[in-house]
Structures are given as C-alpha cells and as structure tokens.
Design an enzyme around this catalytic site. Structure first.
Site, short mmCIF file in Angstrom:
data_model
loop_
_atom_site.label_atom_id
_atom_site.label_comp_id
_atom_site.label_asym_id
_atom_site.label_seq_id
_atom_site.Cartn_x
_atom_site.Cartn_y
_atom_site.Cartn_z
N GLU A 157 28.75 10.01 -2.53
CA GLU A 157 28.07 8.47 -1.93
C GLU A 157 28.82 7.34 -1.87
OE1 GLU A 157 26.64 10.61 -3.88
OE2 GLU A 157 24.62 11.61 -3.02
N GLN A 206 14.11 12.49 -9.32
CA GLN A 206 15.05 11.63 -8.56
C GLN A 206 14.43 10.44 -8.31
OE1 GLN A 206 16.95 14.10 -5.51
NE2 GLN A 206 18.30 14.95 -7.04
N LYS A 225 9.67 8.55 1.32
CA LYS A 225 9.79 9.83 1.93
C LYS A 225 8.50 9.78 2.78
CE LYS A 225 9.94 14.71 1.69
NZ LYS A 225 9.81 15.95 1.05
#
Ligand code: TPP
Ligand code: MG
Lengths: 575, 176
Positions: free
Chosen positions: A52, A115, A164
């Site tokens: 990333e 996470q 999400k």
C-alpha cells in the site's frame, strides 16, 4: 425504481468517475471487498500494487507528472497504516492525492474489531484533511469535498475512510452542485498594494535574486516565472522541488540552492539585496543557519499558504496568493514601470559579473575516471540521453543529490522526488505512477542500492502493467548518504551502512520476465544505458559506482550556506 | 508567554482533536482549554491558553485558521475581551471556622453550592489571578480540593467573521 439503486461502493466509483479519475492504485482486503466487487465491473482502471505504501507513492507519481489528483486505495487496519508514509510525504511536498480506505462496519468501530485501526486519528496530522464516512447519504459530498480540498489552495493529501456497511448500503448518488466549506479560505489574488511594492522593489534592487520553489510547479506558473526573470534580468535559483520550473539551459538559471546546491546559488543567496521567494518555504535544507541566511536581503515572499509567509523569515513584502496570478499582476506593474528598467544598470552589470564569476569558479561539473564509474559520470550520461525531456523519478540519498545537480530539465513536472519527507522507497513506485500517466515519455527511476531494495516488490507491478520504466540503480554498496555523514562527522565509523548483498540484476529482472544487467566499466556505461533505453519494455540497470564518493558542495547541518565544503580536503604540502 | 486563543469551529467529530493535535504537533503546550456549543448547535467555541514564544503567536493562529473545520481563530491575549475562569473548591471545615470561611468566600464573590458537616463546596468566578488568591486563602482553612474550568473568553471587538462562500462544483455524469 429499484433498478436505479446503487451500492455505496458503486457510489464511490460514480464519484471518482465524475472527478475524471482514470486510475486507482490500490490493494484490496476484507472491508473493501464490496468496493472491489464494484471495481470488477471495470468503470475505472485499477492497478494492483504490491504494497500500500507504493499505492500512495504511485498516486503521487501520477499527480506530480500530471498536476491531476492521484488516487490510491487500501483496506482497513494494516492496509491503511501502510499508506501513512505516502500520505505524509504528499503532505510535505503539497501533492494532491485522495486516499480511499475501508473501515470496519460502523457498529464495530471502537470494539477492537478484526483489522480495526483508528485511521481517522492516525492520518489526521498527515493529511490536509480527512473524513470518516458511515452513511451513504454523506458519501458523495465527502468524496467531492476531498477532491476539492486536495486540488485547491496549497494542494495536499486527503483521506476518506469509509465503513464497510456504507459500501454495502443501497441508495443513490446524490449530485453535489456546490462545495461549501465555510472555514476553507483560499486567497488567490494577492494584495494590490503589496504587488505594486514588490514590482518597485524589483526595480530598485541592485542584486536581486529569484528563489523559486515547488509552488511554481503546483500553480503552473513556469511561463510567468520565465517572463519575470527575463523582465528584471535577475539570476534565479530553483529548489529541489522546482527543478524544471525554469528551463535548465536558461541563461538566468544558476541551479539549486541549499545543502548540496551550487556554489553560485548559495553565494548569490548570501549576497543578494532582494530575495524574491516564489512558492518556496525557506526549508532548513535551503537556508542552513538562519541567522546567516540572506543577511543583506529585503525579502518578497509570495505563497498561497498564509502560514508559510513569515513562518521562518519575516518578509518585507508579504504576498498571499496564487503565485501564477500574482506574477501576472506583478508583470503588469513592471510593464507600467518600464521606464525605470535601466536605472540600476551599472549595479546590475556588476552583480551579474559576480554571479558569473561564482559559476566559473565552482561549476556543478561531472567527474570522470577511467577506472571506475563515478556517480556524477552516471548522471551526466542519463542527462545526455534525456536531453532535458525525460521524466526522472528519484529515490532518496546521494544519487538523488547528484541527479538533481547534474540532470537538466527543460520543463516542469519532469523531476519527481521526495523532497520534504525524504522517503526512501519513493523512486520506483513513483516512476510506476508517472509512466502510467505519461505512456509516451521516457521514464527513469533512479534509485540507490538501499532504496531500490525497499521497492523490489513493485517490479511485479511494472512487469505486469508492461510499463517500460528504466530502472537505474546507482550501486555504491552503501547507504551512501548516511555513510557520507559517518565519514565526515563520526570519524568514519561506518555503522550499519554497508549493503554487501545485492541481487543479481539479470536474475532479478529475469524472474519478473524482463531484462537486467550490471555495468562496471566506465567505457561501457554509455552503451549499457542506451541498450536500456532502446529496450521496448522495462529494464533494470545496476550501475556499480565508486563506493566512497561524497556529494559536494555540502553545507554542514547548521552551517551558513556560504561556508560550503566544496570537496574532499586535499593533502596540504608542508614546506 | 501565555497566549489566549478563541476558536470558532464546526461541531464535527474529530474537530477538537484537529486543534489540540496541531498544538502538540508544533510543540506548544496547552495550559487550559474549554469547549462548548454556541447558539448555533453546529458550531463550537473553544478558549485555549497555550504557552507560545511571542514571535510565534501569529503562526499559531495562521496554522489554526488553515484547519478546514475552523471558521475563525483569533488571538485575544490583548485587546478588548472579557476573560473569566470558574473554580469549584471543596474545603473541609471545623465547627469553629465555618462562618469565617463563608465570610471569606463572600469577599471573593464566591458562594456555597453545597454544605455538609464536613465542610463546603464553593463556586468562584473571576480572572485567574483572583482565583489563585481565593484558593490560597481557602487552603489556610485546611485540606481543599479544587477543579478549575480553564479560562473562557469573549471578544468585545466587532471583528467580522469572514467565511468562504460556496464554490460551484462541476461534476458531470460519466459518459457511459
Ligand atoms: C525510509 C527511510 N529510512 C531511512 C532514511 C535515512 N536515509 C537517508 S539517505 C539513506 C541512504 C540511502 O542509501 P541508498 O539508497 O543506497 O542511496 P545512496 O545514498 O547510496 O545513493 C538513508 C538510510 C530515509 N531517508 N528514509
Ligand atoms: Mg547506496
């Protein structure tokens, strides 16, 4: 009308399309699964990087070569934290990028979910602004605001963290017709009175010097800069961030100032009586010891960021505005005062005489040897191949300084490097983004053997995307810049700077399906570089250079810029 | 030197952190800080006292004004403004000195907001130096506990609030 229903993920892509985004550099993960499902449908090209951090650097490479907003994307937790270096780097160099990160479902925020990381908190200080979006209704506004903030005023990175459940929610894209950020004031016009004073000061000065910084590039003010320099016939330096803002072969250009700047640039900085700072920020690597910096000068400082004006040096003529607009206005003022143009002609002639003398005494000239490739020799050969036209993306270290000193740029946005943060590992991924933005251009990635090894994973991306980047490793077997400081300031106690292991380039490049080789002999260097450039695909050229070469001139940290060390101390003859 | 800053900011999640984070990132130590909503519930007003070199004062204000969520940051260290702080003081008393404590409180314009056999809770408002004195006096009566609000300030200047106007945004639908 269920057919019009969109998922949050689709809304993200709708926003990006409306912002004319061509490419996302990213890496998927758990919470961005819905986003990647939408990306699968292919409205926007996505480049899968291998880390990333390199997504952010590639987005920067894209942004720095085009001036458009670069976009990168990462998942929550480790994905987002991996972006941080690239964001802070963009912040330091004022590069417009937008980062999209996934966040855990809003109900789980704060529960130490799998996470989960406080991306909003972690990236607050490393971005120009950031958003945490939990509702689809807020999503389009946040993304459009992010692009607006990133690309206007003093550009910078903006991060949008999206939960999400927001990606998976169903709803609509609600068009955004205006951006209303009442606290986001951008002053572009400049103060009329101050601009008039600036023009007058430029005519009154005996020893004027233009000190142009990255702001010239961001504002697209190269033409105005050239006109100004010619109108007042002043010598001009451009900082590490602004190489190419004035064509390197322009007669008024006297190279880069600062720690490894040219003798002429630093002496002119010290002797000038009018320092015209344009989109530059008096960085400590430029000024050296402040109390000895431009001690005789009145200062005109133009910057779009009010906080930069007076931050380090209090200017006599402060001008907050877009440097392009401001220069246009100052040029008008100068036009009206044209009758005064010759009034200090004798003093000006003397000044130019002095500057030319400095240039003659200690030019930034390459060094050659018959036995080994000197780093400067390498840069001179790259310069010859480039002819001022290639894009050169540099990593951080000695090679960066030699490249900046010796490779010439005829245009802005050709020299791409990490200036403010000095992030090793920047060169290769930024070249990837740059080549993506400019497929028509010859792109060099110039790396040290240290920084290159931080970026090796992106060889896969370069191979996979068939990007014909010419990767030139200046291999001195050391973390050269640190070794130089250990030699000069720590009694040559070389601690943890030796890089004895380096992968064989034929095998390494070969493993990714392209060509690579090592060159060691000075006589073979030119041919080796030409072969690399003539290869249709990517190429890895490992150039073994003399290991103990130091970058000069050098202003020791905390020293005055006119007290440069010009070269290795020569043995003194004792009578 | 202590600098008194008044900040009008959007009442959004994280906005407070942007202001305090900026101060710590640039190495300024916060002496006191208060924040509450304004009449407009979408905005908050902060009063901050921060330790800053005099030549850095305008730099702090400029950096704060750069924050997107900050509508206005102003330096109220000097100039026309009312500055006040509140202290809540618990003082343990003996039966003998109860009246003396209340008398003393009255001199400082403080009032008792709770009373029990153990002593009083007193509320005092004033400028910080006055409160220091009050607290010193109360300490002479025995063990005390103090909570101070930090300085709050209101400017008496008629400085106009300059806000950025809306910017039209051209976002055409993608051509599909
Ligand atoms: C991420 C990161 N870590 C450490 C440093 C400190 N640093 C600056 S230059 C340098 C040496 C770079 O070595 P190399 O890539 O071989 O380049 P050279 O100086 O030899 O040209 C180091 C370690 C840095 N700038 N960035
Ligand atoms: Mg090296």
């Amino acid at each position: 009308m269920p057919s019009n229903l969109m998922s949050g993920a689709q809304v993200v892509l709708e926003c990006l399309q409306r912002e004319k985004v061509e490419v996302i550099f990213g890496y998927p993960g758990g919470v961005t699964l819905p986003l990647y499902d939408a990306i699968f449908d292919g409205p926007i090209k996505h480049v899968l990087v291998r880390h990333e951090q390199n997504a952010a650097f590639a987005a920067q490479g894209y942004a720095r070569t085009t001036g458009k907003v670069g976009v990168c994307c990462a998942t929550s937790g480790p994905g987002a934290t991996n972006l941080v270096t690239g964001l802070v780097d963009a912040m330091m160099d004022s590069i417009p990028i937008v980062a999209i990160t996934g966040q855990v479902t809003s109900k789980l925020i704060g529960s130490d979910a799998f996470q989960e990381a406080d991306t909003f908190g972690i990236t607050r200080s490393g971005t120009k602004h950031n958003f945490l979006v939990k509702n689809l209704a807020e999503l389009p506004r946040a993304i459009h605001e992010a692009f607006h903030i990133a690309s206007t005023g003093r550009p910078g990175p903006v991060l949008v963290d999206i939960t999400k459940d927001c990606f998976t929610a169903n709803g609509h894209y609600t068009p955004v017709s205006s951006i209303h950020l009442p606290g986001y004031r951008v002053y572009t016009d400049g103060h009329a009175g101050q601009m008039r004073r600036a023009a007058q000061a430029m005519l009154d000065a005996h020893r004027p010097l233009v000190y142009a910084g990255g702001g010239i590039i961001h504002s697209g003010a190269s033409d105005e800069l050239r006109k100004l320099v010619e109108t007042i016939d002043a010598p001009a330096v451009t900082t590490l961030m602004a190489l190419g803002a004035l064509p390197a072969n322009h007669p008024n250009f006297i190279s880069m100032p600062g720690m490894h700047g040219s003798y002429a640039a630093n002496m002119a900085m010290t002797e000038t009586d009018l320092l015209i700072a344009l989109g530059s920020r008096f960085d400590d690597r430029v000024t050296g010891r402040l109390s000895a910096f431009a001690p005789h000068a009145k200062v005109i400082h133009v910057d779009i960021d009010p906080a930069e004006v007076g931050k380090i040096r209090v200017p006599d003529v402060p001008i907050v505005g877009d440097v392009k607009k401001v220069l246009q206005k100052i040029l008008e003022e100068l036009g009206a005062l044209a009758d005064q143009k010759e009034k200090n002609a004798p003093a000006r002639a003397q000044w130019w005489g002095q500057v030319k003398e400095w240039q003659r005494l200690h030019p930034l000239a390459p060094v050659f040897s018959n036995d080994e490739i000197k780093p400067q020799h390498l840069m001179a050969e790259i310069d010859r191949l480039s002819g001022g036209e290639a894009i050169v993306c540099s990593d951080v270290g000695q090679h960066q300084m030699w490249a900046a000193q010796l490779i010439k740029f005829n245009h802005p946005r050709l020299w791409i490097n990490s200036g403010g943060l000095g992030s090793m590992g920047f060169g290769l991924p930024s070249a990837l983004g740059a080549q993506f933005a400019r497929p028509d251009k010859l792109v060099f990635a110039i790396c040290g053997d240290g920084g290159f090894q931080m970026s090796i994973p992106e060889l896969a991306t370069i191979a996979n995307q068939q990007l014909p980047v010419k990767i030139i490793v200046m291999n001195n077997g050391y973390l050269g810049m640190v070794r130089q400081w250990q030699e000069l300031f720590y009694n040559n106690r070389l601690s943890q700077v030796q890089l004895d292991t380096f992968p064989e380039p034929e095998k390494l490049a070969g493993a990714y399906g392209f060509k690579g080789r090592t060159v060691e002999r000075p006589s073979q260097l030119r041919k080796a570089l030409e072969d690399a450039v003539n290869e249709p695909g990517p190429y890895l050229l490992n150039v073994k250079v003399s290991p103990f070469e130091n970058v000069y001139p050098m202003v020791p940290a905390g020293g005055a810029v006119n007290e440069m060390v010009l070269g290795a101390p020569q043995p003194v003859e004792v009578a | 030197m202590l600098q008194l800053i008044s900040v009008l900011l959007e009442n959004k999640p994280g906005a407070l952190m942007r202001v305090t984070g900026l101060l710590s990132a640039r190495g300024y130590n916060i002496e006191s800080l208060t924040v509450a909503r304004t009449m407009d519930p979408e905005l908050s007003r902060m009063s901050i006292v921060v330790d800053v070199e005099p030549n850095q004062r305008s730099q702090v204000i400029k950096q704060m004004n750069k924050l997107i969520n900050v509508l206005q940051a102003s330096d109220l260290s000097e100039g026309p403004a009312v500055r006040r702080e509140m202290a809540l003081v618990r003082v343990r008393s003996t039966m003998q000195n109860r009246t003396a404590i209340l008398k003393e409180a009255e001199i400082f314009g403080a009032r008792a907001v709770d009373s029990s056999v153990e002593g009083f809770a007193l509320e005092a408002t004033g400028d910080p130096e006055k409160l220091d004195e009050f607290i010193d006096v109360m300490r002479s009566y025995g063990e005390i506990e103090v909570t101070r609000s930090g300085l709050v300030v209101v400017s008496l200047d008629n400085k106009k609030l300059r806000l950025a106007p809306p910017v039209p945004k051209e976002v055409e639908a993608p051509l599909i």
